[in-house]
Write an enzyme that holds these catalytic residues in place. Structure first.
Site, PDB file in Angstrom:
ATOM      1  N   GLU A  98       0.807  -1.231   0.000  1.00 33.21           N
ATOM      2  CA  GLU A  98       0.000   0.000   0.000  1.00 33.21           C
ATOM      3  C   GLU A  98       0.833   1.270   0.000  1.00 33.21           C
ATOM      4  O   GLU A  98       0.512   2.235  -0.689  1.00 33.21           O
ATOM      5  CB  GLU A  98      -0.964   0.014   1.203  1.00 33.21           C
ATOM      6  CG  GLU A  98      -2.151  -0.926   1.084  1.00 33.21           C
ATOM      7  CD  GLU A  98      -1.843  -2.340   1.530  1.00 33.21           C
ATOM      8  OE1 GLU A  98      -0.696  -2.602   1.963  1.00 33.21           O
ATOM      9  OE2 GLU A  98      -2.740  -3.198   1.451  1.00 33.21           O
ATOM     10  N   HIS A 167      -8.933  -5.016  11.123  1.00 34.15           N
ATOM     11  CA  HIS A 167      -9.578  -4.885   9.811  1.00 34.15           C
ATOM     12  C   HIS A 167     -10.881  -4.102   9.869  1.00 34.15           C
ATOM     13  O   HIS A 167     -11.671  -4.168   8.943  1.00 34.15           O
ATOM     14  CB  HIS A 167      -9.886  -6.277   9.228  1.00 34.15           C
ATOM     15  CG  HIS A 167      -8.702  -6.950   8.619  1.00 34.15           C
ATOM     16  ND1 HIS A 167      -7.503  -7.089   9.272  1.00 34.15           N
ATOM     17  CD2 HIS A 167      -8.524  -7.528   7.407  1.00 34.15           C
ATOM     18  CE1 HIS A 167      -6.656  -7.737   8.489  1.00 34.15           C
ATOM     19  NE2 HIS A 167      -7.237  -8.004   7.363  1.00 34.15           N
TER      20      HIS A 167
END
Lengths: 362, 373
Positions: A98, A167
């Site tokens: 990322e 998450h």
């Protein structure tokens, strides 16, 4: 820097800016939006795909990059079929990296392209925090107005799928603190399309926060092109007892709560903020002048978050109009639990919202 | 001594080196630019010590051959992105010393109107995409510039083949961002050259203490399938001779490269560095090989002696004198230039497309403008 340009969307006007060769398009937001009750019902994910595909067809500078967006057809099938239509040079699979691909997108935007960078989950954007918080929103300022950054970061945000603490991030609480970017959080498929199209045209960095839990939601979404302006809240339901303010998925909880309260004779205004940067507090104040009570519902944590900001601005701008202390309904101030019952207890829900409204009415 | 001289052999024999084809005036320009950087940095240090420059300030003295030799090897419209030790590169790229100095003085006339400072030099006309203050953060950006340039050429079909120069120090090679950038650059075929200006220190930590396998940095690049070379960065002719063909190869093949450019900084990491981690003898040893003195000597030596014989002692002194004058003027300019107008500049350049209600502070600043108060 590229000087390539693209045709304007219908009724849009072109605005020049030294940081963006070729300028940028501003849609005509005052044009009447197509009716929502069409004969076509599509999912939230299809609305997102349609927004991206429409913009990509018009503007070759737009590309989509992220994990599993191409050959896998999207981890959540948002980009399904886009590889077939646009090819591997514009629908680009990345490694799980990322920080790397977020930075790549930022520099491509500085150069004059219009990247859409997908985070499979905004939770994973935390490893790219330096790029998305230090570089994207500050580039224009730091360069004295020389280099813009017209990038869209988008992906799933928020808890609700028993994914545990790491998450389940709602990043708006953290990221909205940083000046220089816009944050859009749609609550339904119609807004998803209109807001994402606006995000792609916008010449500043936009963080676009979707929800895995809403991707399958269905609604009437016009086939025509339309754009929804940033910074203008939508009055989703009208009432005079209390103002409910929210954005993203909890707007739907507010509507459920309002429905339940209506059966007790309590009618609420429900404001869907649509964007939290900019934040349409004027609409909140306008509503408050009728209701004199407010409950802010925010699915991120309570400390220093968006609900706190909404309430701070309400106090600044409408203190005299309040007949009860403002209330907020956030997720609880603790890491997201896994067990289904505990996760449900941790999140905002219609019952908590209705109870908060009743408290302001006491 | 922690940083040892590069022992790489010259890539070419005399006569067929790329620099042999360059006219004398080009090499004289390099000498000028290297001396300009040296003089500029001397004055920068003075101004910093007089508290006229604020914040962090990283001096480039000693590394001049790196910036001048590599930038000379690419085209003016090839994108360049830098770390925070950026004054040398921007001058080598053609930024007016007045504008650069004014930025450090926090003036409206600075390259970023006083919004960037020493570590953040941006210059659009010179294709400079900024100095970047977070160690290694510019390396994914370098990949992105190369991606965009390739996209422009390949997808938009409006551009040409380019190569991006992304500079970093040896300290940045330890950052995760750099490894992600290398992987992406190789995987996607991005024409970016990561120029590691390896001055042997990550701030105050010597290279053998900050990175594993420190004597074979090129293995890092090679492990990602990237062409990786070691270049003696203290000899500007050698830098150009080795870098120029590499840059052309990256441009032609649209592939990345990794360069371990061995150099040395004469000054501390930043202006606040007492340099207790190295000896004066080590610094002096490098100064004996000084790249500017070596180039001047090359240009003055007779052709029989392998030189160019295009400069004499008087001309060299005159060049130094006129550079001193130019830099002094830059300091005078920066000193007398107006500071940014707070009302006009503080709130501008936050957005290209500013929207109402973007910020709570403009309308109700500290309660001052609140009609209810």
């Amino acid at each position: 820097m590229t000087t390539a340009t693209a045709p304007l969307p219908p009724r849009a006007r072109l605005v020049e800016h030294p940081a963006l060769p070729g300028g940028y398009a501003v849609p005509d937001f005052d044009a009447e939006l197509p009716p929502r009750e069409g004969d076509r019902v599509i999912q939230f994910r299809e609305a997102l795909r349609e927004a991206m595909s429409e913009e990509m067809r018009r503007d070759p500078r737009v590309f989509l990059m992220g994990e599993e967006v191409a050959e896998y057809n999207g981890a959540y099938k948002v980009s399904q079929g886009m590889l077939d239509e646009f090819g591997p040079k514009r629908i680009i699979d990345t490694p799980i990296s990322e920080n790397g691909f977020a930075g790549l997108g930022i520099a491509a935007a500085m150069y004059g392209l219009r990247p859409i960078i997908e985070f499979m989950s905004w939770s994973f954007s935390l490893v790219a925090a330096d790029q998305i918080l230090n570089n994207a929103p500050k580039m224009l300022y730091m360069s004295g107005g020389q280099w813009g950054c017209p990038v869209v970061f988008r992906g799933n945000n928020g808890a609700g799928g028993q994914l545990g603490s790491t998450h389940s991030w709602c990043v708006e609480g953290l990221y909205a603190n940083v000046p220089g970017m816009k944050i859009a959080i749609p609550s339904n498929p119609y807004d998803a399309k209109g807001l994402l199209k606006t995000a792609i045209l916008d010449p500043d960095p936009v963080f676009f926060l979707e929800s895995e839990r809403m991707l399958g939601d269905k609604a009437h979404v016009p086939e025509e092109e339309y754009y929804i302006p940033f910074g203008r809240a939508r009055l989703a339901r009208e009432g005079d007892a209390c103002t409910l303010v929210s954005f993203g998925r909890p707007v739907n909880f507010c509507l459920e709560a309002a429905e339940a309260l209506a059966s007790d004779g309590v009618e609420c205004d429900v404001l869907d903020m649509r964007t939290v940067r900019p934040l349409d507090v004027e609409s909140v104040v306008r509503s408050l002048r009728r209701t004199n009570r407010v409950v802010v519902v925010d699915q991120s944590w309570p400390f220093g978050g968006v609900a706190s900001e909404v309430i701070a601005q309400i106090i600044e701008k409408a203190f005299d109009w309040l007949d009860a202390p403002p209330a907020r309904v956030n997720t609880d101030d603790l890491p997201t639990p896994y067990a289904k019952n505990m996760e449900a207890a941790y999140l905002p829900n219609p019952e908590k919202i209705a109870a908060a409204v009743k408290r302001t009415l006491r | 001594m922690s940083q040892t001289s590069a022992k790489t052999p010259r890539a070419h024999t005399k006569g067929d080196r790329p620099s042999d084809a360059l006219p004398d005036k080009t090499l004289l320009k390099w000498l000028h630019d290297m001396q300009l950087i040296r003089e500029f940095e001397t004055r920068t240090m003075q101004a910093y010590q007089q508290a006229k420059i604020g914040g962090f300030c990283h001096i480039y003295s000693g590394q001049e051959a790196c910036a001048v030799g590599t930038i000379a090897a690419v085209e003016h419209d090839d994108p360049v992105i830098l770390a925070y030790r950026d004054h040398g590169h921007v001058l080598a790229r053609g930024m007016d010393p007045k504008v650069c100095m004014a930025e450090m003085f926090g003036r409206q006339a600075g390259c970023a109107k006083g919004k960037g400072g020493s570590m953040h030099m941006f210059d659009k006309p010179n294709w400079l995409f900024g100095g970047h203050g977070i160690v290694g953060a510019q390396t994914p950006l370098g990949a992105g510039l190369a991606f965009a340039a390739r996209y422009e050429w390949e997808v938009l079909e409006t551009g040409k083949k380019k190569v991006c120069l992304c500079y970093l120090g040896d300290g940045a090679i330890d950052q995760g961002a750099f490894h992600e950038a290398l992987n992406l650059a190789s995987l996607f075929g991005l024409p970016v050259i990561y120029v590691i200006e390896n001055n042997g220190y990550s701030m105050g930590t010597a290279i053998h203490r900050h990175t594993a396998n420190h004597d074979r940095l090129t293995m890092r690049g090679e492990s990602y399938g990237i062409k990786s070379v070691e270049i003696d960065g203290f000899d500007v002719l050698n830098v150009y001779d080795q870098f120029r063909p590499l840059a052309e190869e990256c441009r032609d093949l649209q592939r990345p490269a990794f360069v371990d450019l061995k150099t040395y900084r004469y000054m501390g990491h930043s202006m606040s560095d007492p340099q207790k981690y190295r000896t004066k003898e080590e610094v002096d040893e490098w100064k004996e090989r000084d790249s500017i003195a070596a180039l001047a000597s090359h240009l003055m030596r007779s052709k029989d002696d392998g030189g160019r014989a295009c400069l004499n002692e008087d001309e060299w002194k005159e060049m130094q004198r006129s550079i001193r004058e130019v830099v002094k003027e830059a300091v005078d300019f920066a000193e007398s230039a107006p500071a940014p107008d707070t009302e006009a500049e503080l709130y501008s350049d936050v957005f290209i497309n500013p929207l109402p209600q973007s910020s709570p502070i403009r309308d109700y600043i500290h309660g001052e403008k609140n009609p209810l108060l």
